[in-house]
Design an enzyme around this catalytic site. Structure first.
Site, PDB file in Angstrom:
ATOM      1  N   LYS A 280       0.829  -1.205   0.000  1.00 55.32           N
ATOM      2  CA  LYS A 280       0.000   0.000   0.000  1.00 55.32           C
ATOM      3  C   LYS A 280       0.863   1.254   0.000  1.00 55.32           C
ATOM      4  O   LYS A 280       0.546   2.225  -0.671  1.00 55.32           O
ATOM      5  CB  LYS A 280      -0.926   0.011   1.221  1.00 55.32           C
ATOM      6  CG  LYS A 280      -2.073  -0.982   1.115  1.00 55.32           C
ATOM      7  CD  LYS A 280      -3.064  -0.770   2.244  1.00 55.32           C
ATOM      8  CE  LYS A 280      -4.148  -1.836   2.243  1.00 55.32           C
ATOM      9  NZ  LYS A 280      -4.969  -1.799   3.451  1.00 55.32           N
TER      10      LYS A 280
ATOM     11  N   LYS B   4     -10.951  -4.958  -3.586  1.00 55.60           N
ATOM     12  CA  LYS B   4     -11.829  -3.814  -3.853  1.00 55.60           C
ATOM     13  C   LYS B   4     -11.039  -2.596  -4.291  1.00 55.60           C
ATOM     14  O   LYS B   4     -11.569  -1.699  -4.914  1.00 55.60           O
ATOM     15  CB  LYS B   4     -12.680  -3.400  -2.647  1.00 55.60           C
ATOM     16  CG  LYS B   4     -12.509  -4.190  -1.407  1.00 55.60           C
ATOM     17  CD  LYS B   4     -13.430  -3.774  -0.285  1.00 55.60           C
ATOM     18  CE  LYS B   4     -12.913  -4.407   0.986  1.00 55.60           C
ATOM     19  NZ  LYS B   4     -13.875  -4.829   1.936  1.00 55.60           N
TER      20      LYS B   4
ATOM     21  N   LYS C 233      -4.514 -10.906  -6.032  1.00 63.64           N
ATOM     22  CA  LYS C 233      -5.776 -11.274  -5.373  1.00 63.64           C
ATOM     23  C   LYS C 233      -6.894 -10.353  -5.855  1.00 63.64           C
ATOM     24  O   LYS C 233      -6.647  -9.214  -6.263  1.00 63.64           O
ATOM     25  CB  LYS C 233      -5.643 -11.207  -3.848  1.00 63.64           C
ATOM     26  CG  LYS C 233      -5.513  -9.799  -3.282  1.00 63.64           C
ATOM     27  CD  LYS C 233      -5.709  -9.783  -1.758  1.00 63.64           C
ATOM     28  CE  LYS C 233      -5.539  -8.362  -1.238  1.00 63.64           C
ATOM     29  NZ  LYS C 233      -5.753  -8.164   0.168  1.00 63.64           N
TER      30      LYS C 233
END
Ligand code: TYM
Length: 331
Positions: free
Chosen positions: A112, A197, A194
Site C-alpha cells: 500500500k 476492492k 488477489k
C-alpha cells in the site's frame, strides 16, 4: 466458550473474494459452539483517505450485505469499531510494545505504501490496531483469507510480548484459513493478484451486488490463456483455475466433477456456465441487500445492539489491562 473474532473494512462493496475467503466461514461459525463477534472496521478504513459521506454509506451498505449473506445478529455480535473506543486505547498500549522494525516488513504495508508519496502514520499502525481488535475480545480463532496471515502473526507476537511483560492476560489466537483455494480468490484480469476492492479495474472484481448483466459481462471478459480446454492447473493456468475455483465454490460441485461436465466446452463457452452459476447463487442475495437498504433504521438498530454487547466485553478487558500497565491511582 472459545471466542471467534473477525473484521472487514467498509471501503467499498463486498466482493466474492471476501465472501468465499471469509464471510462464508463467518456464517458457518454462527452455528458452532463458539462465541462469535464480527466487526465493521471503520478505524482501519481511514488509514487511506475516505470521503466522509461515502464512508457512512459504505458502512450501512456493508451491514446490509453481511445480513443478506446470512450473518444472523441473534447468533453473532455484529458491530462498528469506531463505536467502541477501547480499540484505540488498546492500540496505543500495544504500539508502545511494538518495534518499528517489526512493522516495516509487513507485505500489506509495503504494497500500500509503495503507491503513495506521503505515507500516513495510521497505515503503519494498521496491523497493531488489528491486533488490538483481536486481543480486546480475548479471541481464540480468527477466520480470514490468506492475505491476513502476517497480521495474525503480529497479533500472536504482541500477545506473547504483553503476557511476558505484564503477566498472562490474553490467549494466543489462531487463524482459521480454509485449506482450499477459497482463501485466495484471484483478480479476473490478472490471476497473479488477489481479487481486491481497491483494484482500479472494476472488471477484476465481482461484487455481491452486481446485477446479473454486470456479473456476466465481468466473467465473459475475464482474461484466460491460449489453451482452449478447461483444465485445473493452478500453477500453469492460474486464470482458468480461478474460474473453476469460483464455480466449484458457488455450485458446491467438486472441481473434478465440473471438469468432467464441461470437457466438451472451450474456456470461452465455459465462462457462460460460470457466470450462470454466479448469478444463480448471488442474485437472491443482491435482492435481499436491496430490501435491507430500504430500512436503514433497522440496520442502525442491529449495529447499536452489537455495539453495546461488544463494549461490555471491551470495557472489562481494558480495565484489566490498565491495572496491569500501572495506569490509574489505585495502588
Ligand atoms: P478486508 O476488508 O480487506 O477483507 C475482509 C476479509 O476478506 C478476505 N479477502 C479475501 N479472501 C480470499 N480471496 C480474496 N481475494 C480476498 N480478499 C479479501 C480477507 O482475508 C478478510 O478476511 N485487515 C482486515 C480487516 C481486519 C480484521 C481485524 C480481520 C481488521 N481487524 C481483526 C480479522 C481480525 C482486512 O483488511 O480485511
Amino acid at each position: 466458550p472459545k471466542k471467534v473474532f473477525s473484521g472487514i473494512q467498509p471501503t467499498g462493496n463486498l466482493h466474492i473474494g471476501n465472501y468465499f475467503g471469509a464471510i462464508k466461514k463467518w456464517i458457518e461459525l454462527q452455528d458452532s459452539e463458539y462465541d462469535v463477534t464480527y466487526c465493521i472496521v471503520d478505524l482501519h478504513a481511514i488509514t487511506l483517505p475516505q470521503k466522509p459521506k461515502q464512508l457512512t454509506e459504505n458502512t450501512l451498505k456493508l451491514c446490509a450485505n453481511l445480513l443478506a449473506c446470512g450473518i444472523n445478529p441473534e447468533k453473532a455480535t455484529l458491530f462498528l469499531q469506531s463505536e467502541v473506543k477501547e480499540h484505540s486505547e488498546l492500540c496505543w498500549i500495544l504500539s508502545c510494545i511494538t518495534t518499528m522494525a517489526r512493522l516495516t516488513h509487513l507485505p500489506q504495508f509495503k504494497d500500500k505504501s509503495a503507491k503513495l508519496k506521503e505515507i500516513p502514520l495510521g497505515l503503519y499502525l494498521y496491523p497493531i490496531l488489528q491486533a488490538a481488535d483481536i486481543m480486546l475480545y480475548k479471541t481464540n480463532f480468527v477466520p480470514v483469507g490468506e492475505d491476513q496471515i502476517q497480521h495474525i502473526q503480529l497479533a500472536q507476537h504482541l500477545t506473547k510480548n504483553f503476557n511476558n511483560r505484564f503477566g498472562y492476560t490474553f490467549p494466543t489466537c489462531q487463524p482459521m484459513i480454509s485449506e482450499d483455494l477459497s482463501c485466495r480468490i484471484k483478480s479476473l484480469r490478472d490471476a497473479t493478484k488477489k481479487m481486491s476492492k481497491s483494484d482500479p479495474d472494476p472488471k477484476s472484481c465481482v461484487m455481491i451486488e452486481d446485477t446479473p448483466d454486470q456479473m456476466t459481462t465481468k466473467v465473459k471478459k475475464a482474461l484466460t490463456d491460449f489453451i482452449s480446454q478447461v483444465t485445473f492447473d493452478p500453477v500453469n493456468r492460474p486464470s482458468v483455475a480461478n474460474l473453476l475455483t469460483i464455480h466449484s465454490l458457488t455450485s458446491n460441485k467438486s472441481i473434478e466433477t465440473i471438469c468432467e461436465e464441461v470437457k466438451h466446452l472451450d474456456t470461452g463457452q465455459y465462462k457462460f456456465v460460470v457466470a450462470d452459476a454466479l448469478v444463480e447463487h448471488f442474485n437472491p442475495i443482491r435482492l435481499k441487500v436491496e430490501d435491507y437498504l430500504k430500512n436503514p433504521d433497522y440496520l442502525q438498530s442491529i449495529l447499536e445492539k452489537g455495539n453495546d454487547k461488544a463494549r461490555e466485553v471491551a470495557e472489562k478487558t481494558i480495565d484489566e489491562v490498565k491495572a496491569k500497565v500501572g495506569w490509574g491511582l489505585k495502588a
